[in-house]
Design a protein around this motif. Structure first.
Motif, PDB file in Angstrom:
ATOM      1  N   ALA A 497     -81.124  88.944 148.631  1.00 31.53           N
ATOM      2  CA  ALA A 497     -80.540  90.255 148.373  1.00 31.53           C
ATOM      3  C   ALA A 497     -80.572  91.176 149.587  1.00 31.53           C
ATOM      4  CB  ALA A 497     -81.272  90.920 147.208  1.00 31.53           C
ATOM      5  N   GLU A 498     -81.487  90.924 150.533  1.00 30.54           N
ATOM      6  CA  GLU A 498     -81.646  91.819 151.679  1.00 30.54           C
ATOM      7  C   GLU A 498     -80.888  91.353 152.913  1.00 30.54           C
ATOM      8  OE1 GLU A 498     -83.257  94.680 151.394  1.00 30.54           O
ATOM      9  OE2 GLU A 498     -83.606  94.166 149.287  1.00 30.54           O
ATOM     10  N   HIS A 499     -80.332  90.149 152.849  1.00 24.74           N
ATOM     11  CA  HIS A 499     -79.684  89.580 154.030  1.00 24.74           C
ATOM     12  C   HIS A 499     -78.354  88.951 153.642  1.00 24.74           C
ATOM     13  CE1 HIS A 499     -84.098  89.503 154.715  1.00 24.74           C
ATOM     14  NE2 HIS A 499     -83.765  89.913 155.923  1.00 24.74           N
ATOM     15  N   VAL A 500     -77.515  88.707 154.655  1.00 29.62           N
ATOM     16  CA  VAL A 500     -76.180  88.193 154.385  1.00 29.62           C
ATOM     17  C   VAL A 500     -75.749  87.236 155.501  1.00 29.62           C
ATOM     18  CG1 VAL A 500     -75.048  90.121 155.594  1.00 29.62           C
ATOM     19  CG2 VAL A 500     -73.805  88.858 153.832  1.00 29.62           C
ATOM     20  N   VAL A 501     -74.961  86.225 155.131  1.00 29.63           N
ATOM     21  CA  VAL A 501     -74.298  85.363 156.106  1.00 29.63           C
ATOM     22  C   VAL A 501     -72.838  85.788 156.144  1.00 29.63           C
ATOM     23  CG1 VAL A 501     -73.633  83.022 156.752  1.00 29.63           C
ATOM     24  CG2 VAL A 501     -75.860  83.441 155.679  1.00 29.63           C
ATOM     25  N   SER A 502     -72.445  86.387 157.241  1.00 24.71           N
ATOM     26  CA  SER A 502     -71.085  86.895 157.400  1.00 24.71           C
ATOM     27  C   SER A 502     -70.252  85.893 158.189  1.00 24.71           C
ATOM     28  CB  SER A 502     -71.114  88.244 158.121  1.00 24.71           C
ATOM     29  OG  SER A 502     -69.806  88.699 158.386  1.00 24.71           O
ATOM     30  N   MET A 503     -69.177  85.411 157.595  1.00 27.00           N
ATOM     31  CA  MET A 503     -68.281  84.467 158.258  1.00 27.00           C
ATOM     32  C   MET A 503     -67.055  85.226 158.771  1.00 27.00           C
ATOM     33  SD  MET A 503     -68.468  81.250 155.572  1.00 27.00           S
ATOM     34  CE  MET A 503     -67.862  82.289 154.222  1.00 27.00           C
ATOM     35  N   THR A 504     -66.725  85.021 160.039  1.00 28.62           N
ATOM     36  CA  THR A 504     -65.625  85.788 160.632  1.00 28.62           C
ATOM     37  C   THR A 504     -64.328  84.993 160.727  1.00 28.62           C
ATOM     38  OG1 THR A 504     -66.412  85.204 162.854  1.00 28.62           O
ATOM     39  CG2 THR A 504     -67.138  87.312 161.927  1.00 28.62           C
ATOM     40  N   ASP A 505     -64.372  83.759 161.280  1.00 25.82           N
ATOM     41  CA  ASP A 505     -63.126  83.006 161.410  1.00 25.82           C
ATOM     42  C   ASP A 505     -63.389  81.518 161.588  1.00 25.82           C
ATOM     43  OD1 ASP A 505     -63.596  82.628 164.298  1.00 25.82           O
ATOM     44  OD2 ASP A 505     -62.946  84.701 164.509  1.00 25.82           O
ATOM     45  N   LEU A 506     -62.313  80.757 161.455  1.00 32.23           N
ATOM     46  CA  LEU A 506     -62.336  79.292 161.604  1.00 32.23           C
ATOM     47  C   LEU A 506     -61.458  78.924 162.789  1.00 32.23           C
ATOM     48  CD1 LEU A 506     -62.863  76.342 160.465  1.00 32.23           C
ATOM     49  CD2 LEU A 506     -60.677  76.637 159.247  1.00 32.23           C
ATOM     50  N   LEU A 507     -62.053  78.278 163.792  1.00 28.56           N
ATOM     51  CA  LEU A 507     -61.335  77.785 164.956  1.00 28.56           C
ATOM     52  C   LEU A 507     -61.096  76.292 164.790  1.00 28.56           C
ATOM     53  CD1 LEU A 507     -60.306  77.874 167.927  1.00 28.56           C
ATOM     54  CD2 LEU A 507     -62.695  77.663 168.646  1.00 28.56           C
ATOM     55  N   VAL A 508     -59.845  75.853 164.980  1.00 29.72           N
ATOM     56  CA  VAL A 508     -59.476  74.459 164.758  1.00 29.72           C
ATOM     57  C   VAL A 508     -59.032  73.820 166.072  1.00 29.72           C
ATOM     58  CG1 VAL A 508     -57.886  72.904 163.558  1.00 29.72           C
ATOM     59  CG2 VAL A 508     -58.804  74.914 162.384  1.00 29.72           C
ATOM     60  N   TYR A 509     -59.468  72.580 166.277  1.00 35.18           N
ATOM     61  CA  TYR A 509     -59.076  71.783 167.449  1.00 35.18           C
ATOM     62  C   TYR A 509     -58.227  70.599 167.005  1.00 35.18           C
ATOM     63  CZ  TYR A 509     -62.575  74.180 170.334  1.00 35.18           C
ATOM     64  OH  TYR A 509     -63.281  75.122 171.027  1.00 35.18           O
ATOM     65  N   SER A 510     -57.298  70.199 167.887  1.00 39.02           N
ATOM     66  CA  SER A 510     -56.539  68.975 167.683  1.00 39.02           C
ATOM     67  C   SER A 510     -56.567  68.166 168.973  1.00 39.02           C
ATOM     68  CB  SER A 510     -55.098  69.280 167.274  1.00 39.02           C
ATOM     69  OG  SER A 510     -54.447  68.082 166.857  1.00 39.02           O
ATOM     70  N   ASP A 511     -55.932  66.990 168.938  1.00 36.24           N
ATOM     71  CA  ASP A 511     -55.966  66.116 170.110  1.00 36.24           C
ATOM     72  C   ASP A 511     -54.808  66.362 171.065  1.00 36.24           C
ATOM     73  OD1 ASP A 511     -53.968  65.111 168.498  1.00 36.24           O
ATOM     74  OD2 ASP A 511     -54.471  63.007 168.869  1.00 36.24           O
ATOM     75  N   GLN A 512     -53.933  67.309 170.725  1.00 30.45           N
ATOM     76  CA  GLN A 512     -52.821  67.677 171.586  1.00 30.45           C
ATOM     77  C   GLN A 512     -52.718  69.198 171.642  1.00 30.45           C
ATOM     78  OE1 GLN A 512     -50.903  65.589 173.400  1.00 30.45           O
ATOM     79  NE2 GLN A 512     -52.029  63.799 172.603  1.00 30.45           N
TER      80      GLN A 512
END
Length: 518
Positions: A497-512
């Motif tokens: 209740a006193e802490h949080v995991v904040s997710m900001t963005d998803l970075l994606v990689y490809s082979d080209q």
């Protein structure tokens, strides 16, 4: 207190204050110098770092993907260094990070194992970012060097971190670039790999060669011989040298060529698709830009390496340290040393060492390295067995990985989070933190535990400390996946209740890489 503002106009007036550096031929196989001369160069190296870091501090990452125009004043005045050291001590990570390793060499000897350096660095009280913080987290959670710096374990492996911390290695190895690289190798791999390590190796070699040559062009070109020609780091710096030969009086034209070819960020998740570029090679390019176009003039070198932008305190710090080593402390222009002496007894924050302390320690260590590598000490005379640079092994990070997309997440991890992507790798950015951000969790010992699954296969159970010093810099990542569609699921095991995991963005990689339609 009288203030002076250093601008393009003042640059023109100061340029003539420093006598031109005479060009030297290839150094002989051995060089004999007085201890006082070596000490003067060591002092010049450390003082040059402090000056460059102080001068560029206000502009650090304020000019990303652009240069600082000539009419933009940058402050410099008598007392500025002392004021900054007392009121903004965190600016000097360029130096107190160096001193962590210098102190280990002093306390544990030149043969101190890398674990001693890693332990001192991981448990130090200073804040860290990027490759340094990722490396620290890895060490604190059981992953030792060099795995702690490897790109599969550290998304910031190519970042600038070891490049700004490698000065000690060259100052310990006057005229011995191979020894400088060897000293820095295990330490650099605590937090970096590939181009990130090469940045430190290159800088260390330049410092080393600056003891025995007063030709900036020679020092840059010879130091680059330590780096494999197949590496992107080598290719970037070789381009800067080539463009300097093509446009010898126009550093801005060179800057634009660097920007066109080398500004695409691949590794650092904060820099990909953004103007921020903390990659080692482009910032090393700005160091070289300052050195080559400065031509041995301290003022021009400071101005250009700072006005190139990006990490514009670290880059003039490295350039100033290298040129300060070449010129020696006594020949650094008085304008740049105003107020320096009153700061030389101030301990750097998080250390018990001042500049005067490290001047003495570095001379002590340098003399030991000289004797270990075929040199001789006879009273006040020191004979250095000068080394011809040798190329180190090839290693490259993020090979075959091309960033193709960033998708905002912008939500807290309550219990589970699932997403899909098409590619070969990903990074989820974010942070674990107290909900009350006033203390940044400095005193908290709480840590989330979270499981990462890719395609229903458990990859890891990750510890996510909310303490800022111990934090995981990026939440989750995985590279080298089979090309195609993948499902990522994150499960939080201990919501709080006193802490949080904040997710900001998803970075994606490809082979080209993504190809522009232009």
């Amino acid at each position: 207190m009288k203030k002076l503002l250093l601008s393009g106009i003042l640059l023109a007036s100061l340029s003539g204050a420093v006598p031109p550096v005479k060009k030297s031929k290839t150094p002989p196989k051995s060089v004999t110098m007085a201890k006082t001369a070596i000490q003067d160069k060591i002092k010049g190296g450390w003082a040059g770092q402090l000056i460059g870091c102080s001068f560029g501090g206000p502009t650090e990452f304020q000019y990303n993907g652009t240069m600082i125009n000539d009419y933009q004043p940058i402050p410099w005045y008598d007392g500025y260094i002392k004021h900054t050291m007392l009121n903004n001590p965190g600016l000097y990570d360029d130096i107190y990070m160096d001193l962590t390793f210098v102190d280990v060499f002093e306390q544990k000897g030149l043969d101190a194992p890398v674990d001693e350096h890693a332990k001192a660095y991981a448990n130090a009280g200073y804040m860290l970012w990027h490759a340094n913080q990722a490396g620290r987290y890895n060490l604190l959670n059981g992953l030792k060097a060099p795995e702690s710096g490897h790109w599969l374990n550290n998304p910031h492996a190519d970042d600038i971190d070891f490049q700004i911390e490698a000065d000690f290695s060259g100052l310990m190895a006057p005229g011995m670039p191979n020894s400088a690289v060897q000293i820095g190798d295990p330490i650099g791999h605590i937090m970096n790999y590939g181009d990130g390590w090469y940045g430190g190796a290159f800088v260390g070699a330049m410092y080393s060669l600056a003891f025995v040559s007063n030709d900036v062009n020679y020092v840059v070109k010879e130091a680059l011989k330590t780096i494999p020609a197949q590496s992107t780091f080598y290719q970037c710096i070789a381009d800067v040298i080539k463009w300097h030969e093509q446009y010898p009086t126009d550093w801005k034209r060179n800057w634009f060529e660097i920007q066109k070819k080398w500004s695409d960020e691949t590794g650092c998740p904060e820099g990909v698709f953004h103007a921020l570029d903390i990659d080692a090679k482009i910032n090393a390019a700005y160091i070289v830009l300052g050195l080559l176009y400065g031509g041995g003039d301290f003022t021009k070198t400071m101005e250009i390496s700072t006005r190139a932008g990006q990490d514009s305190d670290c880059n003039p710090s490295s350039a100033g340290g290298i040129l300060g080593t070449m010129l020696g402390y006594d020949k650094i222009p008085g304008y740049w040393k105003q107020g320096l002496r009153e700061a030389e007894d101030i301990d750097f924050k998080y250390t018990t060492l001042s500049l005067n302390d490290v001047y003495a320690l570095s001379l002590k260590h340098a003399l030991q390295v000289v004797e270990r590598n075929g040199g001789k000490i006879n009273g006040d005379q020191v004979t250095i067995a000068v080394q011809t640079p040798k190329t180190v092994r090839l290693e490259q990070a993020f090979t075959g990985h091309y960033p193709v997309r960033v998708t905002p997440i912008r939500k807290s991890l309550e219990n589970e989070y699932t997403t899909e992507f098409d590619g070969i790798g990903f990074v989820i950015r974010g942070e674990a933190k107290p909900k009350n951000r006033s203390n940044w969790g400095y005193e908290s010992t709480f840590a989330f535990n979270a499981e990462l699954y890719v395609d229903d296969k458990k990859i890891e159970t990750a510890k996510l400390p909310v303490n800022f010093i111990h934090r995981r810099y990026d939440l989750f990542w995985k590279y080298q996946l089979p090309k195609g569609k993948h499902t990522v699921r994150v499960k939080l095991l201990n919501p709080d209740a006193e802490h949080v995991v904040s997710m900001t963005d998803l970075l994606v990689y490809s082979d080209q890489p993504v190809k522009s339609k232009l």
